[in-house]
Design a protein around this motif. Structure first.
Motif, PDB file in Angstrom:
ATOM      1  N   TYR A   1       0.836  -1.204   0.000  1.00  0.00           N
ATOM      2  CA  TYR A   1       0.000   0.000   0.000  1.00  0.00           C
ATOM      3  C   TYR A   1       0.868   1.251   0.000  1.00  0.00           C
ATOM      4  CZ  TYR A   1      -3.726   3.248   1.152  1.00  0.00           C
ATOM      5  OH  TYR A   1      -4.604   4.297   1.113  1.00  0.00           O
ATOM      6  N   ALA A   2       1.964   1.221   0.766  1.00  0.00           N
ATOM      7  CA  ALA A   2       2.854   2.382   0.831  1.00  0.00           C
ATOM      8  C   ALA A   2       3.480   2.673  -0.526  1.00  0.00           C
ATOM      9  CB  ALA A   2       3.946   2.140   1.882  1.00  0.00           C
ATOM     10  N   VAL A   3       4.023   1.650  -1.171  1.00  0.00           N
ATOM     11  CA  VAL A   3       4.686   1.853  -2.462  1.00  0.00           C
ATOM     12  C   VAL A   3       3.680   2.266  -3.527  1.00  0.00           C
ATOM     13  CG1 VAL A   3       6.024   0.736  -4.283  1.00  0.00           C
ATOM     14  CG2 VAL A   3       6.571   0.281  -1.888  1.00  0.00           C
ATOM     15  N   LEU A   4       2.498   1.671  -3.516  1.00  0.00           N
ATOM     16  CA  LEU A   4       1.488   2.026  -4.518  1.00  0.00           C
ATOM     17  C   LEU A   4       0.881   3.400  -4.250  1.00  0.00           C
ATOM     18  CD1 LEU A   4      -0.148  -1.487  -4.987  1.00  0.00           C
ATOM     19  CD2 LEU A   4       1.260  -0.232  -6.637  1.00  0.00           C
ATOM     20  N   THR A   5       0.942   3.865  -3.008  1.00  0.00           N
ATOM     21  CA  THR A   5       0.563   5.253  -2.722  1.00  0.00           C
ATOM     22  C   THR A   5       1.547   6.209  -3.386  1.00  0.00           C
ATOM     23  OG1 THR A   5      -0.455   4.664  -0.595  1.00  0.00           O
ATOM     24  CG2 THR A   5       0.181   6.967  -0.898  1.00  0.00           C
TER      25      THR A   5
ATOM     26  N   THR B   1       9.397   6.454 -16.117  1.00  0.00           N
ATOM     27  CA  THR B   1      10.248   5.351 -15.674  1.00  0.00           C
ATOM     28  C   THR B   1      10.132   5.151 -14.170  1.00  0.00           C
ATOM     29  OG1 THR B   1      11.832   5.723 -17.470  1.00  0.00           O
ATOM     30  CG2 THR B   1      12.620   4.510 -15.546  1.00  0.00           C
ATOM     31  N   MET B   2      10.150   6.249 -13.413  1.00  0.00           N
ATOM     32  CA  MET B   2      10.010   6.162 -11.951  1.00  0.00           C
ATOM     33  C   MET B   2       8.646   5.601 -11.575  1.00  0.00           C
ATOM     34  SD  MET B   2      11.974   9.505 -10.426  1.00  0.00           S
ATOM     35  CE  MET B   2      10.998  10.742 -11.294  1.00  0.00           C
ATOM     36  N   LEU B   3       7.613   6.003 -12.304  1.00  0.00           N
ATOM     37  CA  LEU B   3       6.270   5.494 -12.028  1.00  0.00           C
ATOM     38  C   LEU B   3       6.215   3.985 -12.183  1.00  0.00           C
ATOM     39  CD1 LEU B   3       3.211   5.663 -11.592  1.00  0.00           C
ATOM     40  CD2 LEU B   3       2.973   6.298 -14.015  1.00  0.00           C
ATOM     41  N   PHE B   4       6.766   3.477 -13.276  1.00  0.00           N
ATOM     42  CA  PHE B   4       6.680   2.035 -13.503  1.00  0.00           C
ATOM     43  C   PHE B   4       7.608   1.255 -12.572  1.00  0.00           C
ATOM     44  CE2 PHE B   4       4.469   3.369 -17.324  1.00  0.00           C
ATOM     45  CZ  PHE B   4       3.481   2.400 -17.400  1.00  0.00           C
ATOM     46  N   GLU B   5       8.691   1.832 -12.138  1.00  0.00           N
ATOM     47  CA  GLU B   5       9.513   1.174 -11.118  1.00  0.00           C
ATOM     48  C   GLU B   5       8.730   1.011  -9.824  1.00  0.00           C
ATOM     49  OE1 GLU B   5      13.984   2.681 -12.543  1.00  0.00           O
ATOM     50  OE2 GLU B   5      13.002   3.588 -10.804  1.00  0.00           O
ATOM     51  N   LEU B   6       8.023   2.054  -9.427  1.00  0.00           N
ATOM     52  CA  LEU B   6       7.189   1.972  -8.222  1.00  0.00           C
ATOM     53  C   LEU B   6       6.076   0.937  -8.407  1.00  0.00           C
ATOM     54  CD1 LEU B   6       6.932   5.787  -7.445  1.00  0.00           C
ATOM     55  CD2 LEU B   6       8.029   4.085  -5.988  1.00  0.00           C
ATOM     56  N   LEU B   7       5.478   0.913  -9.593  1.00  0.00           N
ATOM     57  CA  LEU B   7       4.403  -0.044  -9.847  1.00  0.00           C
ATOM     58  C   LEU B   7       4.900  -1.489  -9.778  1.00  0.00           C
ATOM     59  CD1 LEU B   7       2.508   1.752 -12.753  1.00  0.00           C
ATOM     60  CD2 LEU B   7       1.610   1.272 -10.469  1.00  0.00           C
ATOM     61  N   TRP B   8       6.066  -1.743 -10.369  1.00  0.00           N
ATOM     62  CA  TRP B   8       6.618  -3.101 -10.311  1.00  0.00           C
ATOM     63  C   TRP B   8       6.836  -3.538  -8.864  1.00  0.00           C
ATOM     64  CZ3 TRP B   8       6.631  -7.120 -13.215  1.00  0.00           C
ATOM     65  CH2 TRP B   8       6.636  -7.003 -14.600  1.00  0.00           C
ATOM     66  N   ALA B   9       7.460  -2.685  -8.071  1.00  0.00           N
ATOM     67  CA  ALA B   9       7.710  -3.026  -6.665  1.00  0.00           C
ATOM     68  C   ALA B   9       6.399  -3.214  -5.913  1.00  0.00           C
ATOM     69  CB  ALA B   9       8.556  -1.935  -6.008  1.00  0.00           C
ATOM     70  N   GLY B  10       5.449  -2.317  -6.152  1.00  0.00           N
ATOM     71  CA  GLY B  10       4.170  -2.412  -5.464  1.00  0.00           C
ATOM     72  C   GLY B  10       3.399  -3.664  -5.819  1.00  0.00           C
ATOM     73  N   VAL B  11       3.408  -4.052  -7.083  1.00  0.00           N
ATOM     74  CA  VAL B  11       2.670  -5.243  -7.512  1.00  0.00           C
ATOM     75  C   VAL B  11       3.317  -6.505  -6.948  1.00  0.00           C
ATOM     76  CG1 VAL B  11       2.054  -6.653  -9.521  1.00  0.00           C
ATOM     77  CG2 VAL B  11       1.662  -4.189  -9.554  1.00  0.00           C
ATOM     78  N   VAL B  12       4.636  -6.556  -6.903  1.00  0.00           N
ATOM     79  CA  VAL B  12       5.311  -7.717  -6.301  1.00  0.00           C
ATOM     80  C   VAL B  12       4.900  -7.855  -4.833  1.00  0.00           C
ATOM     81  CG1 VAL B  12       7.545  -8.625  -5.573  1.00  0.00           C
ATOM     82  CG2 VAL B  12       7.267  -7.723  -7.889  1.00  0.00           C
TER      83      VAL B  12
ATOM     84  N   THR C   1      -2.667   6.799 -20.200  1.00  0.00           N
ATOM     85  CA  THR C   1      -3.154   5.428 -19.978  1.00  0.00           C
ATOM     86  C   THR C   1      -2.599   4.883 -18.669  1.00  0.00           C
ATOM     87  OG1 THR C   1      -3.283   5.018 -22.349  1.00  0.00           O
ATOM     88  CG2 THR C   1      -3.239   3.095 -20.910  1.00  0.00           C
ATOM     89  N   ALA C   2      -1.309   5.080 -18.451  1.00  0.00           N
ATOM     90  CA  ALA C   2      -0.689   4.631 -17.202  1.00  0.00           C
ATOM     91  C   ALA C   2      -1.306   5.342 -16.007  1.00  0.00           C
ATOM     92  CB  ALA C   2       0.818   4.886 -17.251  1.00  0.00           C
ATOM     93  N   VAL C   3      -1.570   6.617 -16.151  1.00  0.00           N
ATOM     94  CA  VAL C   3      -2.164   7.385 -15.057  1.00  0.00           C
ATOM     95  C   VAL C   3      -3.540   6.839 -14.700  1.00  0.00           C
ATOM     96  CG1 VAL C   3      -3.132   9.642 -14.441  1.00  0.00           C
ATOM     97  CG2 VAL C   3      -0.865   9.490 -15.500  1.00  0.00           C
ATOM     98  N   ARG C   4      -4.378   6.607 -15.706  1.00  0.00           N
ATOM     99  CA  ARG C   4      -5.740   6.125 -15.451  1.00  0.00           C
ATOM    100  C   ARG C   4      -5.730   4.767 -14.755  1.00  0.00           C
ATOM    101  NH1 ARG C   4      -6.771   8.732 -20.501  1.00  0.00           N
ATOM    102  NH2 ARG C   4      -6.282   6.833 -21.658  1.00  0.00           N
ATOM    103  N   PHE C   5      -4.907   3.847 -15.239  1.00  0.00           N
ATOM    104  CA  PHE C   5      -4.840   2.525 -14.617  1.00  0.00           C
ATOM    105  C   PHE C   5      -4.302   2.625 -13.186  1.00  0.00           C
ATOM    106  CE2 PHE C   5      -5.693   0.885 -18.740  1.00  0.00           C
ATOM    107  CZ  PHE C   5      -6.005  -0.460 -18.606  1.00  0.00           C
ATOM    108  N   THR C   6      -3.264   3.418 -12.995  1.00  0.00           N
ATOM    109  CA  THR C   6      -2.646   3.536 -11.669  1.00  0.00           C
ATOM    110  C   THR C   6      -3.619   4.117 -10.660  1.00  0.00           C
ATOM    111  OG1 THR C   6      -0.466   3.858 -12.665  1.00  0.00           O
ATOM    112  CG2 THR C   6      -0.725   4.526 -10.377  1.00  0.00           C
ATOM    113  N   LEU C   7      -4.279   5.206 -11.014  1.00  0.00           N
ATOM    114  CA  LEU C   7      -5.208   5.840 -10.081  1.00  0.00           C
ATOM    115  C   LEU C   7      -6.455   4.989  -9.874  1.00  0.00           C
ATOM    116  CD1 LEU C   7      -4.921   9.597 -11.132  1.00  0.00           C
ATOM    117  CD2 LEU C   7      -3.726   8.376  -9.310  1.00  0.00           C
ATOM    118  N   GLY C   8      -6.893   4.277 -10.914  1.00  0.00           N
ATOM    119  CA  GLY C   8      -8.031   3.378 -10.751  1.00  0.00           C
ATOM    120  C   GLY C   8      -7.720   2.239  -9.790  1.00  0.00           C
TER     121      GLY C   8
END
Length: 267
Positions: free
Chosen positions: A135-139, A175-186, A237-244
């Motif tokens: 939750y912290a990383v995805l925030t 790039t920073m956004l997707f790095e955070l997303l990868w860590a958060g999803v794991v 597209t990345a923004v919409r998916f991330t915030l959703g």
């Protein structure tokens, strides 16, 4: 030092550090100054003490709606600081520090709720830790996505002023956004898997909404990561998916705790 006083000190230092850092950004000095780092470090230490003594006592662990706010905001701050070692995420601190101030005050002054026994199994501890970390990383990812949205819109409108002038290039921001997303999803995957393994019934009546919303959020995030590397999805597209996905996680965690503890009076 009494817990309420520690919370007040932490909140005041957070507000002061955020205000000073914002003034530096507006004066084209985006790097963290020594004063901001010093105030932030002391605030973080006080915050950690408030979180610890709010949650743990001699007989129980308090993971209620109010108390967990301080712990989650603490982990978010630590995750942001860890990422700062390799990526320029310091702009997020302008929003994170005031929110942390509010969380630490709420935790210190709010009543106890959601009490659990002091002894928790290792599997359940893994589930709780992975849930909070994810939750912290995805925030952080959601906050980063909001900045990417603003930056992308202003660049498309040829307004390379205001907030855009303070941010790294859009490609690096993505790039920073997707790095955070990868860590958060794991981390979220670990949280979900450990929940299935160690919770007695993850689809019990009081957990089913949380479980379903979390699984849908995981599907959204995973779809975004697949689309990024298979279809080249970017920016809006990345923004919409991330915030959703983040909205669903907020409903899953805070929504369920709010209803269970404050409305239904259940832990």
């Amino acid at each position: 030092m009494p817990l309420p006083l520690l919370a007040i000190v932490a909140a005041l230092l957070y507000f002061a550090a955020a205000g000073l850092h914002l003034s530096h950004i507006l004066r084209r000095r985006p790097r963290l100054s020594g004063a901001v780092i010093g105030m932030g470090a002391v605030a973080l230490l006080c915050h950690a003490m408030v979180a610890w003594f709010s949650i743990f006592d001699n007989h129980a662990i308090h993971l209620g709606f109010y108390k967990i706010l301080a712990l989650i905001s603490l982990v978010i701050n630590i995750a942001c600081l860890a990422w700062l070692v390799r990526r320029p995420l310091q702009n997020l601190l302008v929003a994170l520090m005031p929110l942390s101030a509010a969380a630490v005050l709420i935790s210190a002054f709010a009543p106890h709720s959601g009490t659990t026994p002091e002894t928790l199994g290792r599997g359940l501890l893994l589930h709780i830790a992975a849930s909070i970390l994810s939750y912290a990383v995805l925030t952080l990812a959601a906050a980063q996505a909001a900045l990417v949205a603003v930056q992308d819109r202003q660049l498309k409108q040829h307004h390379a002023t205001g907030i855009v002038s303070f941010l790294p290039p859009l490609q690096l921001m993505e790039t920073m956004l997707f790095e955070l997303l990868w860590a958060g999803v794991v981390l979220l995957t670990i949280a979900i898997a450990s929940g299935f393994l160690f919770l007695d019934d993850i689809f019990a009546q009081h957990l089913v909404h949380k479980t379903v919303l979390t699984l849908v959020a995981w599907v959204i995030y995973s779809t975004l990561l697949w689309g990024r590397y298979q279809l080249g999805w970017r920016s809006q597209t990345a923004v919409r998916f991330t915030l959703g996905g983040f909205a669903l996680l907020m409903l899953a965690f805070f929504g369920s705790k709010l209803v269970l503890e404050l409305v239904l009076q259940r832990s």
